[in-house]
Design a protein around this motif. Structure first.
Motif, PDB file in Angstrom:
ATOM      1  N   GLY A 117       0.787  -1.238   0.000  1.00 25.78           N
ATOM      2  CA  GLY A 117       0.000   0.000   0.000  1.00 25.78           C
ATOM      3  C   GLY A 117       0.813   1.279   0.000  1.00 25.78           C
ATOM      4  O   GLY A 117       0.440   2.266   0.635  1.00 25.78           O
ATOM      5  N   LEU A 118       1.924   1.283  -0.728  1.00 25.81           N
ATOM      6  CA  LEU A 118       2.771   2.485  -0.734  1.00 25.81           C
ATOM      7  C   LEU A 118       3.114   2.964  -2.145  1.00 25.81           C
ATOM      8  O   LEU A 118       4.145   3.602  -2.349  1.00 25.81           O
ATOM      9  CB  LEU A 118       4.091   2.194  -0.001  1.00 25.81           C
ATOM     10  N   SER A 119       2.223   2.692  -3.093  1.00 25.37           N
ATOM     11  CA  SER A 119       2.514   3.030  -4.495  1.00 25.37           C
ATOM     12  C   SER A 119       2.795   4.511  -4.689  1.00 25.37           C
ATOM     13  O   SER A 119       3.587   4.899  -5.549  1.00 25.37           O
ATOM     14  CB  SER A 119       1.351   2.617  -5.383  1.00 25.37           C
ATOM     15  N   ASP A 120       2.135   5.338  -3.882  1.00 25.13           N
ATOM     16  CA  ASP A 120       2.292   6.790  -4.080  1.00 25.13           C
ATOM     17  C   ASP A 120       3.585   7.344  -3.464  1.00 25.13           C
ATOM     18  O   ASP A 120       3.871   8.528  -3.591  1.00 25.13           O
ATOM     19  CB  ASP A 120       1.078   7.531  -3.498  1.00 25.13           C
ATOM     20  N   LYS A 121       4.366   6.490  -2.787  1.00 29.81           N
ATOM     21  CA  LYS A 121       5.597   6.986  -2.136  1.00 29.81           C
ATOM     22  C   LYS A 121       6.849   6.466  -2.828  1.00 29.81           C
ATOM     23  O   LYS A 121       7.931   6.480  -2.236  1.00 29.81           O
ATOM     24  CB  LYS A 121       5.626   6.544  -0.659  1.00 29.81           C
ATOM     25  N   ILE A 122       6.705   6.008  -4.048  1.00 23.54           N
ATOM     26  CA  ILE A 122       7.800   5.289  -4.703  1.00 23.54           C
ATOM     27  C   ILE A 122       9.095   6.104  -4.808  1.00 23.54           C
ATOM     28  O   ILE A 122      10.188   5.569  -4.740  1.00 23.54           O
ATOM     29  CB  ILE A 122       7.339   4.772  -6.087  1.00 23.54           C
ATOM     30  N   TRP A 123       8.993   7.430  -4.971  1.00 25.43           N
ATOM     31  CA  TRP A 123      10.207   8.258  -5.133  1.00 25.43           C
ATOM     32  C   TRP A 123      10.596   9.006  -3.849  1.00 25.43           C
ATOM     33  O   TRP A 123      11.469   9.873  -3.864  1.00 25.43           O
ATOM     34  CB  TRP A 123      10.046   9.267  -6.279  1.00 25.43           C
ATOM     35  N   SER A 124       9.930   8.669  -2.723  1.00 22.59           N
ATOM     36  CA  SER A 124      10.263   9.360  -1.473  1.00 22.59           C
ATOM     37  C   SER A 124      11.522   8.741  -0.852  1.00 22.59           C
ATOM     38  O   SER A 124      11.838   7.575  -1.071  1.00 22.59           O
ATOM     39  CB  SER A 124       9.114   9.211  -0.462  1.00 22.59           C
ATOM     40  N   PHE A 125      12.188   9.560  -0.046  1.00 24.22           N
ATOM     41  CA  PHE A 125      13.342   9.058   0.698  1.00 24.22           C
ATOM     42  C   PHE A 125      12.875   8.627   2.093  1.00 24.22           C
ATOM     43  O   PHE A 125      11.860   9.144   2.593  1.00 24.22           O
ATOM     44  CB  PHE A 125      14.415  10.140   0.805  1.00 24.22           C
ATOM     45  N   PRO A 126      13.603   7.709   2.768  1.00 19.72           N
ATOM     46  CA  PRO A 126      13.165   7.221   4.075  1.00 19.72           C
ATOM     47  C   PRO A 126      12.815   8.333   5.066  1.00 19.72           C
ATOM     48  O   PRO A 126      11.826   8.218   5.796  1.00 19.72           O
ATOM     49  CB  PRO A 126      14.363   6.399   4.560  1.00 19.72           C
ATOM     50  N   HIS A 127      13.621   9.425   5.085  1.00 23.18           N
ATOM     51  CA  HIS A 127      13.341  10.461   6.088  1.00 23.18           C
ATOM     52  C   HIS A 127      12.046  11.227   5.787  1.00 23.18           C
ATOM     53  O   HIS A 127      11.574  11.981   6.627  1.00 23.18           O
ATOM     54  CB  HIS A 127      14.525  11.421   6.194  1.00 23.18           C
ATOM     55  N   GLU A 128      11.480  11.009   4.617  1.00 25.68           N
ATOM     56  CA  GLU A 128      10.216  11.681   4.283  1.00 25.68           C
ATOM     57  C   GLU A 128       8.995  10.813   4.642  1.00 25.68           C
ATOM     58  O   GLU A 128       7.869  11.222   4.403  1.00 25.68           O
ATOM     59  CB  GLU A 128      10.180  12.001   2.778  1.00 25.68           C
ATOM     60  N   LEU A 129       9.269   9.610   5.195  1.00 24.67           N
ATOM     61  CA  LEU A 129       8.168   8.680   5.491  1.00 24.67           C
ATOM     62  C   LEU A 129       7.943   8.554   6.992  1.00 24.67           C
ATOM     63  O   LEU A 129       8.863   8.771   7.791  1.00 24.67           O
ATOM     64  CB  LEU A 129       8.519   7.290   4.947  1.00 24.67           C
ATOM     65  N   SER A 130       6.714   8.176   7.390  1.00 26.81           N
ATOM     66  CA  SER A 130       6.430   7.901   8.806  1.00 26.81           C
ATOM     67  C   SER A 130       7.028   6.544   9.163  1.00 26.81           C
ATOM     68  O   SER A 130       7.445   5.785   8.275  1.00 26.81           O
ATOM     69  CB  SER A 130       4.918   7.872   9.019  1.00 26.81           C
ATOM     70  N   GLY A 131       7.042   6.215  10.473  1.00 26.87           N
ATOM     71  CA  GLY A 131       7.578   4.938  10.923  1.00 26.87           C
ATOM     72  C   GLY A 131       6.872   3.760  10.271  1.00 26.87           C
ATOM     73  O   GLY A 131       7.510   2.811   9.799  1.00 26.87           O
TER      74      GLY A 131
END
Lengths: 315, 227
Positions: free
Chosen positions: B127-141
């Motif tokens: 369920g993370l298709s929309d975060k494919i180009w994000s870096f780890p520090h831009e994501l929640s735990g």
């Protein structure tokens, strides 16, 4: 997976890591730039010293003055015996007539001297041979040889009026010492600075990779081979080397032209050196500087990365 | 499939054993929760499976192969066949979500075309298709843990090791992660999970192994969390 694909992926990750870790890359490049400037300083200082010593060495010689009544045979005999000495690099013969012509040319504005010379009616100057040795330390041996010839007063030796080495002896001895000391100091300075530079760069890159030690652990865990982990860091190390060398080569133009003191080259020393110009030396030997800087920095960057990653791969 | 044969691990000579004389077998497709207090030896036991920790005594078998006797190349191959997720996610911080997952496929020697197809697919699964180009520090735990799960399962490993995967997450994210793990297990992957969380174990309702002071004290087929 083909070797080419692996290489492509390693190169891409190395380049991407280099760009994304901008601050870390910048500090590594800065350190390597400082190291490269030190290297340039050593290269130019050594070249300046060598050129200056060469200049001074060329000004030193042993000159044999012959009596005015020396025969051509006697002069040629001495000339041949000097040429046979292994220490002799070259000799320059000056005939009585040439010596007189040079004297007249030198004093052409001094009417009194020229008049006195004319009144003499004969040529008071003897022929001479200027001897150059291969090394400054060899002048004494040559002078002693000539002195022995003169003292024996036998054969051609009787034609020798004066050997002028001993008037220059102090200067020559001092110069020989300067050459020896500066060569030894040059080597010691080069080795010391090279070790310092190596340690500084190695530690900077180690610190840069220290920040990525957890990631190296994760890569191991995911099943990445040693070279797949190590490769991108080495590519980044090579990039540090290339970028720092390019920066140094570009900056050297204005620095050497306007402010050589910025990289530790003292302009007054350059004035003292006289004939040596560091900017002209740099532009004239650009390929040498390019080659030395690129190869040293690239090798150092790659080696430092290799050693730094090895530590975490082993753990 | 997995067999711990009388394994003991002592980290320092003279200290008490982190794991003591444990014999445990896990069948293909099982979902095993390993519970116990901190220091009970759960993590040490799991790390022996992919040779991050070598037993002082005894042997660990994966299939018919003894893990401690594998060559370096064979060990790398084994690790590609075991997915791992941790409490602290352990993502590659300088790589984005796509690259983090692609990395596991690259080291397994997959082609660029395969990778371009598989990464979006596995991200869809978590369920993370929309975060494919994000870096780890831009994501929640919770999102980071889902990326870690995606990376762990993208090579379709036989076994997934989850060491306290919900330790840093709130109840909602914990529930989501457990749901994903159950889904993965339903698809046939063997899962070894360590946790402190009673509600997680109870909601899974499968085999529960309880450890205390380096030993197994209970092994229940359809167990509940009890210490």
């Amino acid at each position: 997976m083909s070797l080419w694909t692996t290489f492509k992926r390693i190169a891409r990750y190395g380049f991407v890591g280099f760009v994304r870790n901008g601050f870390v890359s910048l500090s590594a490049i800065l350190m390597m730039t400082i190291m490269s400037f030190m290297l340039v300083n050593i290269m130019i200082s050594n070249a300046a010293m060598t050129a200056t010593l060469q200049d001074l060495t060329n000004k030193v010689d042993v000159t044999v003055y012959f009596r005015t009544d020396a025969t051509q045979d006697q002069v040629e005999q001495i000339q041949k015996s000097l040429q046979a000495l292994p220490e002799v690099a070259s000799i320059a013969y000056m005939s009585r007539e040439q010596a007189l012509a040079d004297f007249r040319e030198r004093h052409k504005n001094d009417q009194l001297t020229i008049q006195a010379l004319d009144e003499l009616g004969t040529n008071p100057l003897g022929a001479s041979i200027e001897v150059r040795a291969k090394q400054t330390s060899q002048y004494e041996g040559i002078a002693k040889y000539l002195q022995a010839q003169q003292d024996s007063q036998a054969g051609a030796g009787a034609a020798i009026d004066k050997v002028n080495f001993y008037q220059n002896k102090t200067a020559i001895d001092r110069l020989t010492k300067i050459i020896d000391t500066s060569e030894k100091n040059g080597i010691a300075k080069t080795v010391f600075l090279a070790i310092c530079a190596l340690l500084i760069v190695l530690n900077t890159i180690r610190l840069a990779i220290y920040t990525a030690r957890d990631e190296i652990g994760v890569m191991n865990l995911v099943g990445a081979g040693r070279w797949y982990v190590r490769g991108p860091f080495m590519v980044a190390g090579v990039l540090y080397g290339i970028v720092s060398s390019v920066v140094v080569l570009i900056l050297l133009y204005p620095i050497l032209l306007y402010h050589p003191v910025l990289i530790g080259l003292d302009p007054t020393t350059e004035l003292l050196f006289g004939s040596f110009n560091s900017f002209a030396y740099f532009t004239g030997n650009f390929l040498l500087f390019f080659g030395v800087l690129m190869s040293t920095s690239i090798a150092l960057g790659a080696l430092s990365s290799y050693l730094a990653v090895r530590r975490y791969l082993n753990s | 499939m997995i067999f711990f044969d009388k394994v003991t691990k002592t980290y320092f000579e003279g200290s008490s054993a982190a794991v003591s004389d444990i014999t445990l077998g896990v069948e293909p497709g099982e979902f095993v929760s390993i519970v116990g207090h901190s220091g009970a030896g759960k993590t040490t036991l799991l790390k022996m499976l992919f040779a991050e920790v070598i037993p002082t005594e005894g042997a660990v078998f994966f299939g018919s192969r003894e893990v401690g006797k594998l060559s370096n190349a064979e060990l790398l191959k084994l690790r590609r066949n075991i997915g791992t997720i941790f409490q602290d996610y352990r993502l590659l911080s300088t790589k984005n979500v796509y690259e983090n997952i692609a990395f596991a496929l690259e080291v397994a020697g997959r082609s660029d075309e395969d990778i371009a197809g598989d990464v979006p697919h596995v991200l869809d699964l978590v369920g993370l298709s929309d975060k494919i180009w994000s870096f780890p520090h831009e994501l929640s735990g919770g999102e980071q843990q889902r990326v870690a799960i995606a990376r762990a399962i993208v090579n379709q490993p036989d076994v997934l090791i989850a060491d306290e995967p919900t330790g840093n997450l709130d109840p909602i994210n914990t529930h989501d992660i457990v749901g994903i793990l159950k889904k993965i297990n339903d698809l046939g992957t063997t899962i070894l999970l360590t946790t402190h969380n009673k509600s997680v174990v109870d909601s899974i309702g499968r085999r529960v192994v309880t450890m205390d002071q380096g030993r197994i004290v209970r092994d229940d087929k359809d167990g509940k969390y009890s210490l």
